[in-house]
Design a protein around this motif. Sequence first.
Motif, mmCIF file in Angstrom:
data_model
loop_
_atom_site.group_PDB
_atom_site.id
_atom_site.type_symbol
_atom_site.label_atom_id
_atom_site.label_comp_id
_atom_site.label_asym_id
_atom_site.label_seq_id
_atom_site.Cartn_x
_atom_site.Cartn_y
_atom_site.Cartn_z
ATOM 1 N N THR A 1 135.875 89.874 48.182
ATOM 2 C CA THR A 1 134.767 89.985 49.126
ATOM 3 C C THR A 1 135.287 90.185 50.536
ATOM 4 O OG1 THR A 1 133.412 88.530 47.727
ATOM 5 C CG2 THR A 1 132.719 88.828 50.018
ATOM 6 N N GLN A 2 136.332 89.433 50.902
ATOM 7 C CA GLN A 2 136.898 89.584 52.242
ATOM 8 C C GLN A 2 137.548 90.954 52.415
ATOM 9 O OE1 GLN A 2 140.328 89.629 53.246
ATOM 10 N NE2 GLN A 2 139.970 89.416 55.471
ATOM 11 N N GLY A 3 138.189 91.453 51.360
ATOM 12 C CA GLY A 3 138.789 92.776 51.433
ATOM 13 C C GLY A 3 137.754 93.867 51.627
ATOM 14 N N VAL A 4 136.614 93.722 50.955
ATOM 15 C CA VAL A 4 135.523 94.688 51.122
ATOM 16 C C VAL A 4 134.958 94.598 52.539
ATOM 17 C CG1 VAL A 4 133.176 95.280 50.381
ATOM 18 C CG2 VAL A 4 134.937 94.755 48.674
ATOM 19 N N ALA A 5 134.744 93.377 53.005
ATOM 20 C CA ALA A 5 134.156 93.202 54.339
ATOM 21 C C ALA A 5 135.039 93.790 55.427
ATOM 22 C CB ALA A 5 133.903 91.719 54.604
ATOM 23 N N ILE A 6 136.332 93.539 55.356
ATOM 24 C CA ILE A 6 137.219 93.985 56.435
ATOM 25 C C ILE A 6 137.473 95.490 56.380
ATOM 26 C CG2 ILE A 6 139.480 93.782 55.334
ATOM 27 C CD1 ILE A 6 140.369 92.234 57.871
ATOM 28 N N SER A 7 137.169 96.126 55.241
ATOM 29 C CA SER A 7 137.364 97.567 55.121
ATOM 30 C C SER A 7 136.227 98.368 55.731
ATOM 31 C CB SER A 7 137.517 97.954 53.648
ATOM 32 O OG SER A 7 136.290 97.789 52.953
ATOM 33 N N LEU A 8 135.124 97.713 56.066
ATOM 34 C CA LEU A 8 133.985 98.434 56.633
ATOM 35 C C LEU A 8 134.362 99.030 57.990
ATOM 36 C CD1 LEU A 8 131.134 95.877 55.831
ATOM 37 C CD2 LEU A 8 131.703 97.951 54.575
ATOM 38 N N PRO A 9 134.044 100.292 58.218
ATOM 39 C CA PRO A 9 134.406 100.903 59.510
ATOM 40 C C PRO A 9 133.709 100.210 60.679
ATOM 41 C CG PRO A 9 133.760 102.567 57.878
ATOM 42 C CD PRO A 9 133.405 101.228 57.297
ATOM 43 N N VAL B 1 132.810 97.599 62.001
ATOM 44 C CA VAL B 1 132.311 96.221 62.014
ATOM 45 C C VAL B 1 133.057 95.313 61.055
ATOM 46 C CG1 VAL B 1 130.002 96.968 62.694
ATOM 47 C CG2 VAL B 1 130.551 96.731 60.259
ATOM 48 N N GLY B 2 134.023 95.852 60.292
ATOM 49 C CA GLY B 2 134.653 95.076 59.233
ATOM 50 C C GLY B 2 135.305 93.793 59.704
ATOM 51 N N SER B 3 136.101 93.866 60.749
ATOM 52 C CA SER B 3 136.794 92.664 61.220
ATOM 53 C C SER B 3 135.816 91.631 61.758
ATOM 54 C CB SER B 3 137.819 93.035 62.295
ATOM 55 O OG SER B 3 137.182 93.693 63.392
ATOM 56 N N TYR B 4 134.732 92.090 62.401
ATOM 57 C CA TYR B 4 133.726 91.154 62.921
ATOM 58 C C TYR B 4 133.010 90.432 61.777
ATOM 59 C CZ TYR B 4 134.420 93.738 67.268
ATOM 60 O OH TYR B 4 134.970 94.320 68.382
ATOM 61 N N VAL B 5 132.651 91.195 60.716
ATOM 62 C CA VAL B 5 131.985 90.582 59.557
ATOM 63 C C VAL B 5 132.906 89.558 58.903
ATOM 64 C CG1 VAL B 5 131.052 91.023 57.258
ATOM 65 C CG2 VAL B 5 130.512 92.578 59.136
ATOM 66 N N SER B 6 134.161 89.915 58.745
ATOM 67 C CA SER B 6 135.112 89.006 58.104
ATOM 68 C C SER B 6 135.308 87.735 58.925
ATOM 69 C CB SER B 6 136.452 89.723 57.913
ATOM 70 O OG SER B 6 137.408 88.862 57.354
ATOM 71 N N PHE B 7 135.472 87.875 60.233
ATOM 72 C CA PHE B 7 135.654 86.698 61.081
ATOM 73 C C PHE B 7 134.399 85.829 61.111
ATOM 74 C CE2 PHE B 7 139.613 88.284 62.162
ATOM 75 C CZ PHE B 7 140.271 87.485 63.074
ATOM 76 N N PHE B 8 133.240 86.466 61.030
ATOM 77 C CA PHE B 8 132.004 85.686 61.031
ATOM 78 C C PHE B 8 131.888 84.855 59.757
ATOM 79 C CE2 PHE B 8 127.546 85.390 59.650
ATOM 80 C CZ PHE B 8 127.039 84.616 60.667
ATOM 81 N N LEU B 9 132.211 85.474 58.592
ATOM 82 C CA LEU B 9 132.080 84.754 57.326
ATOM 83 C C LEU B 9 133.105 83.633 57.207
ATOM 84 C CD1 LEU B 9 131.433 87.599 54.709
ATOM 85 C CD2 LEU B 9 129.816 85.899 55.543
ATOM 86 N N PHE B 10 134.340 83.907 57.606
ATOM 87 C CA PHE B 10 135.424 82.965 57.336
ATOM 88 C C PHE B 10 135.796 82.110 58.544
ATOM 89 C CE2 PHE B 10 135.747 86.274 54.194
ATOM 90 C CZ PHE B 10 136.018 85.582 53.027
#
Length: 554
Positions: free
Chosen positions: A175-183, A185-194
Amino acid sequence: MTIDSVPKPVAGASGFIDDRLGAGNFLRRNLRKVFPDHWSFLLGEIALYSFVILLLTGTFLTFWFKPSMGHVVYDGSYEPLKGVLMSEAYASSLHISFEVRGGLLMRQIHHWAALLFIGGMMVHMLRVFFTGAYRKPRELNWIIGVLLLTLALAEGLTGYSLPDDLLSGAGLRITQGVAISLPLVGSYVSFFLFGGEYPGEDVISRFYTLHILLIPGILLALISAHMILMWVQKHTQMPGKGRTNENVVGGPFYPSFMIKAGAYFLFTFGTLAGLGAFAQINPIWLFGPYTPADISAGSQPDFYMGFLEGALRIMPAWEINFLGYTLPLSVIIPALVPMGIIMTGLALYPFLEQWVTGDRREHHIADRPRNNPHRTSIGFAAITFYGILWLLGANDEIAANFHLSLFQITWVGRFAIFLGPALAYMITYRTCLGLQRKDAEVLSHGVESGVIKRLPHGEFIEIHVPPAEDIAAHMRGKEPVPMIAAGPDDGGIPPKDLRNPIGRLRAKMSQAYGGEKIPVEDGHGHDGHDGHELGQGEDHAAVGSGGDNRSISH
C-alpha cells in the motif's frame, strides 16, 4: 381479505402510533408494502446482514484492541512469542485471541463477515447488472452501490492492517509503495498515512480511526440511502404471470417478508458463527509481529484485493525517467487501471446503455440475462478480466504446488488478460442466442412429455405438451432491446442525429447492441408479451401497485 382490512397486529400498532404521532396511515401502508418473491433478491440481504454482524463483532473487539505502534515485550499466554518485542496493536490482538473469553471466535466471525460482506455485494451487483435492474429510475441507487463496494474495499484494507502482524504488514508495505508512486502527491499521501518515513508511528492509529469511525459512518449513510431509495422506487421483479411495470406480485412486508428476513438473518449469522468456530482464518500468532526487514513466503491478501495483487505481479518492470523524476509505471498502472476500469465502467454503464439505446422508459420488470446478450457478454468479459487477475495474484503458489515455471505463468497471464475477456464475450454471446432459440422452441413446440406414440405407418414419436403456464409467462416476458433509428424515415429524411459523426457512431452502436432479434412465439398468437391476468394458482400472492402498495388475497 378486503383491500382495506389489515392484520390485527398491524392495526393495533398503527392505532397506537396514530393516537400519539398521527402517523398510523403511514405505518399501516408501509407494513403492507409488497415485496416480490425470487431467490436472487436475497443476495443483497447477505451483504446487509453481514454488515450488521460486522458492526456487532467489531464493537466487541474495540473494547480490548489497542491501536498503537508503541513497543512492548510480549508476556501473554502464547509461549512461542514470550519475550518478543512487538507493537501494542499486535500484543492486544494476541490478547483478544488467547485471553479474552470468546475473543478468538469474535475475531474470526468478524473476518469471515468482512469477506461475506464484500462477496455478497459483488454477487448482488452482478444480479442487478445482468437483469438490467440499474435502469431508470434506479441509476442513482446503482451509483450508491458502486460507492459502497469501493468503500468496502477500503474498509477491508484498513481493518486487515490493524493487527500489525507480518502478513498484514506485507500488504501495508505494498500500500505504501502504491501511495508513494503516485505522481506529484505520492510522498504527501505516504507521509500523511504513516506520519513520516515508512513505517512511521501513526499508521495503525490513523487506520483505526478510518476503520471504526469514518468509513463505517459513510457506509451506514449510503446503506440507509440505498434502502430508502429501494423502498420508494419499489423492487424490480422477474417477468411472469400477472407481472407488469405497474404492479408488484409477492408478499407483504409484514408478516411475510419480515419472517423470511428474520430467518435469513439468523441463517447468515449461524453460517458465520460456524465458520468462525470451525474454519481458522488469519492465525496471526503463526505470522509473528511485523518488522520492515522480514517478509513471509507465499503471502496472499484477502480475496477482494487479489485482483490488484495479480495486476502487480504480471505487470512488466516499466518506468519513465525524466528530468530527474521517476514514474514507476509498473506500480501505477496495476494500482489504478484495473480498479479504474471496473469501478468507472460500473458507474457509467447505465448512462452509456441509455445513450446507446435511446431508452428512457422506466423499468420495473427485470430482464433475463439471455435476453440482452451484449450486456451479459460484457458482464462475463469483466468477470473474466477480474478472475484472471485474481488467479495470478497467487502465481507463486500455483507454480510451487503444480511444479510449473513462475516465468511461464506470468507470461501466460500477460496474454490471457487480453485474450480471456474477448473469448468470454464471444462464448457468452453465442450461448445467450442459443438459450433464446431454445425458449422459442419450447413455446412453439412444447416440452417433451415422456410419452411415446406410434403413428399408423409405424413411426414412433414423443408427444410434446405445452409448458406450464408460469414458465411460459416467464419466457414470454422477453422485451426487445431498444434501438435508435439508423436510416432515413419513410419520407427519406435522415434523423437529425445522423448528420454528425458521433450520431452515426451512436446509431451503429445501437443497431449492434440491439441486434440479433429472436422472436418468442408459441404457435398460439403470442408475440412475447404476456396477456394473462393474475388468476387461479395465485392464492397466496399479493399484488401491490406502485402507488399505494395494497395487498389483495384471492
